[in-house]
Motif scaffolding. Structure first.
Motif, PDB file in Angstrom:
ATOM      1  N   VAL A 138      52.428  56.676  41.287  1.00  8.92           N
ATOM      2  CA  VAL A 138      50.949  56.376  41.284  1.00  8.92           C
ATOM      3  C   VAL A 138      50.727  54.805  42.586  1.00  8.92           C
ATOM      4  CG1 VAL A 138      48.517  55.574  40.167  1.00  8.92           C
ATOM      5  CG2 VAL A 138      49.757  57.767  40.097  1.00  8.92           C
ATOM      6  N   VAL A 139      50.377  55.087  43.366  1.00 10.39           N
ATOM      7  CA  VAL A 139      49.697  53.870  44.464  1.00 10.39           C
ATOM      8  C   VAL A 139      48.657  52.852  43.964  1.00 10.39           C
ATOM      9  CG1 VAL A 139      50.512  51.921  46.299  1.00 10.39           C
ATOM     10  CG2 VAL A 139      52.578  54.214  45.679  1.00 10.39           C
ATOM     11  N   ALA A 140      48.694  51.811  43.482  1.00  9.25           N
ATOM     12  CA  ALA A 140      47.440  51.376  43.501  1.00  9.25           C
ATOM     13  C   ALA A 140      46.914  50.766  44.915  1.00  9.25           C
ATOM     14  CB  ALA A 140      47.408  50.239  42.585  1.00  9.25           C
ATOM     15  N   ASP A 141      46.098  50.710  45.557  1.00  9.14           N
ATOM     16  CA  ASP A 141      46.098  50.484  46.777  1.00  9.14           C
ATOM     17  C   ASP A 141      44.698  48.717  46.759  1.00  9.14           C
ATOM     18  OD1 ASP A 141      45.926  50.600  49.686  1.00  9.14           O
ATOM     19  OD2 ASP A 141      43.488  50.133  49.659  1.00  9.14           O
ATOM     20  N   ILE A 142      45.115  48.378  46.959  1.00  8.00           N
ATOM     21  CA  ILE A 142      44.361  46.763  46.801  1.00  8.00           C
ATOM     22  C   ILE A 142      43.614  45.739  47.593  1.00  8.00           C
ATOM     23  CG2 ILE A 142      44.295  44.724  45.576  1.00  8.00           C
ATOM     24  CD1 ILE A 142      44.593  46.771  43.110  1.00  8.00           C
ATOM     25  N   HIS A 143      42.705  45.366  48.046  1.00  2.19           N
ATOM     26  CA  HIS A 143      42.101  43.968  49.057  1.00  2.19           C
ATOM     27  C   HIS A 143      41.417  42.886  48.116  1.00  2.19           C
ATOM     28  CE1 HIS A 143      43.255  46.932  52.336  1.00  2.19           C
ATOM     29  NE2 HIS A 143      43.200  47.577  51.621  1.00  2.19           N
ATOM     30  N   PHE A 144      42.084  42.253  48.627  1.00  2.00           N
ATOM     31  CA  PHE A 144      41.181  40.580  49.128  1.00  2.00           C
ATOM     32  C   PHE A 144      41.648  39.724  47.474  1.00  2.00           C
ATOM     33  CE2 PHE A 144      38.285  43.688  51.341  1.00  2.00           C
ATOM     34  CZ  PHE A 144      38.679  42.256  52.285  1.00  2.00           C
ATOM     35  N   ASP A 145      40.950  40.818  46.057  1.00  2.00           N
ATOM     36  CA  ASP A 145      41.405  40.480  45.116  1.00  2.00           C
ATOM     37  C   ASP A 145      42.708  40.740  44.009  1.00  2.00           C
ATOM     38  OD1 ASP A 145      41.193  39.029  42.644  1.00  2.00           O
ATOM     39  OD2 ASP A 145      38.973  40.525  41.951  1.00  2.00           O
ATOM     40  N   TYR A 146      43.226  39.387  43.982  1.00  2.00           N
ATOM     41  CA  TYR A 146      45.228  39.292  43.924  1.00  2.00           C
ATOM     42  C   TYR A 146      45.018  38.902  42.494  1.00  2.00           C
ATOM     43  CZ  TYR A 146      44.694  34.875  40.727  1.00  2.00           C
ATOM     44  OH  TYR A 146      44.803  33.328  40.014  1.00  2.00           O
ATOM     45  N   LYS A 147      43.988  38.834  41.382  1.00  2.00           N
ATOM     46  CA  LYS A 147      43.840  39.253  39.847  1.00  2.00           C
ATOM     47  C   LYS A 147      43.028  40.692  39.918  1.00  2.00           C
ATOM     48  CE  LYS A 147      41.325  35.396  38.543  1.00  2.00           C
ATOM     49  NZ  LYS A 147      40.303  34.835  38.135  1.00  2.00           N
ATOM     50  N   LEU A 148      42.697  42.167  40.870  1.00  2.00           N
ATOM     51  CA  LEU A 148      43.135  43.513  40.764  1.00  2.00           C
ATOM     52  C   LEU A 148      44.249  44.021  40.948  1.00  2.00           C
ATOM     53  CD1 LEU A 148      39.949  43.974  42.274  1.00  2.00           C
ATOM     54  CD2 LEU A 148      40.329  44.072  40.400  1.00  2.00           C
ATOM     55  N   ALA A 149      45.665  42.945  42.205  1.00  2.00           N
ATOM     56  CA  ALA A 149      46.710  43.847  42.028  1.00  2.00           C
ATOM     57  C   ALA A 149      47.252  43.858  40.279  1.00  2.00           C
ATOM     58  CB  ALA A 149      47.622  42.586  42.924  1.00  2.00           C
ATOM     59  N   LEU A 150      47.218  42.569  39.951  1.00  2.00           N
ATOM     60  CA  LEU A 150      47.604  41.961  39.130  1.00  2.00           C
ATOM     61  C   LEU A 150      47.458  42.921  37.772  1.00  2.00           C
ATOM     62  CD1 LEU A 150      47.633  38.285  38.460  1.00  2.00           C
ATOM     63  CD2 LEU A 150      49.142  39.383  39.550  1.00  2.00           C
ATOM     64  N   ALA A 151      46.286  43.340  37.130  1.00  2.00           N
ATOM     65  CA  ALA A 151      45.408  44.292  36.707  1.00  2.00           C
ATOM     66  C   ALA A 151      46.105  45.351  37.140  1.00  2.00           C
ATOM     67  CB  ALA A 151      44.393  44.264  36.649  1.00  2.00           C
ATOM     68  N   ALA A 152      46.316  45.764  38.035  1.00  2.00           N
ATOM     69  CA  ALA A 152      46.685  47.375  38.891  1.00  2.00           C
ATOM     70  C   ALA A 152      48.352  47.454  37.535  1.00  2.00           C
ATOM     71  CB  ALA A 152      46.540  47.891  39.769  1.00  2.00           C
TER      72      ALA A 152
END
Length: 347
Positions: free
Chosen positions: A79-93
């Motif tokens: 599974v790949v998480a697609d993240i834009h703009f918010d680095y905190k969402l990347a850390l959470a994913a």
């Protein structure tokens, strides 16, 4: 020659000398209810059986944390998480357990935010795709394909300074020549794996045409390690198109090869309707077989003699062939079941 890099995405090794993988992106929000999650996992199982290797999901909010964690744990493919703009969402994913994240470092924000994401990915042993589309690049005066390549190389340098090399790069534009030139130039300057695709390519006909022309030329030169045929339509069609492209280029074997005739004024059996009713079932069967579906007496018997399994309609009769030999006559209503049983029993 640039140094060759191999990326690890779940169970897959991606890079030069490794099989080219097919990817798609889920077309709806992540479901939260158990019933919807079960339906999603069944759909992912079908996509995987059709030849999809990697699945990407948008992760737009931490409201999805629990549901995404469940998905990462139970998905039949990475599974790949697609993240834009918010680095905190990347850390959470990453904490949810995904096997790869896709970011554009240019829209994540400050360099330190990118470094935080890279550090977390390194600590968790997952890959990062640097995803650059022509519509989301830093401003510059150079031609678009050069700007894409130079931006990707700059971001890779950031990652390497942090001791991170588990990277994949994608350089996509809606313009096919920009996409082609960007990936060609990047492959000459870097050995990092490339994810190929033409972005915003339109509906089935326009997307498959543009993607085949662009990706086919690159893959034929040994450029590209994962692919997505981006279609405004069903993601199952994306997977089918990607797998078929790799088979056409002799980069993937196995699975059902379907031979079917276009319907014409001679048809006495609705080969078009029959194919639509049975195609999805055939594409999920992992057997190296050729199946022919023909609609009249002109090409039907001849194609049937070359196929492993064939259904041919002549007049009001429908005939099942196995290994070129007439097996039995069946009814129109029973033709689908007879074909699938023959495929299931074929060795």
């Amino acid at each position: 020659m640039p140094e060759n890099h191999i990326a690890t995405i779940g169970k897959f090794s991606v890079g030069k000398g490794k099989p080219v993988l097919v990817q798609t992106m889920y077309d709806s929000p992540i479901p939260h209810s158990p019933k919807e999650q079960d339906a999603l996992l069944r759909r992912l199982g079908t996509l995987n059986a059709m030849g999809c290797d990697i699945i990407r999901f948008s992760y737009p909010s931490d409201d999805d944390h629990q549901a995404f964690s469940f998905l990462c744990k139970h998905s039949p493919m990475p599974v790949v998480a697609d993240i834009h703009f918010d680095y905190k969402l990347a850390l959470a994913a990453i904490e949810c357990g995904c096997q790869k994240i896709r970011i554009n470092p240019g829209n994540i924000g400050s360099r330190w935010k990118v470094d935080e994401v890279v550090k977390s990915a390194k600590d968790h042993g997952i890959a990062i795709r640097i995803g650059l589309n022509s519509g989301s690049l830093p401003k510059g005066s150079e031609p678009m394909h050069l700007l894409m390549v130079h931006s990707a190389l700059e971001y890779l340098a950031w990652f390497e300074q942090a001791g991170f090399t588990n990277s994949v790069v994608s350089l996509k534009a809606s313009d096919v020549e920009t996409t082609y030139q960007a990936n060609l130039l990047f492959s000459e300057q870097s050995g990092y794996p490339l994810h190929l695709g033409v972005t915003e390519a339109g509906s089935v006909v326009s997307s498959v045409t543009r993607s085949t022309w662009t990706l086919g030329r690159l893959l034929n030169q040994g450029i590209g390690n994962t692919i997505r045929i981006s279609i405004t339509g069903d993601i199952e069609t994306e997977v089918q198109a990607g797998v078929e492209l790799l088979r056409t280029l002799n980069m993937r074997t196995g699975g059902i090869r379907i031979v079917s005739c276009p319907r014409c004024g001679r048809h006495s059996f609705d080969s078009q309707g029959f194919l639509q009713s049975v195609e999805k079932d055939l594409l999920t069967i992992d057997k190296d077989l050729t199946v022919a579906i023909m609609g009249c007496q002109v090409n039907g018997p001849g194609e049937a003699s070359h196929a492993d399994i064939a259904i041919t309609g002549i007049g009001k009769s429908v005939f099942l062939y196995e290994k070129g030999v007439l097996s039995k006559e069946v009814t129109v209503e029973g033709a689908k079941q007879a074909l699938l049983e023959a495929v299931s029993n074929a060795k």
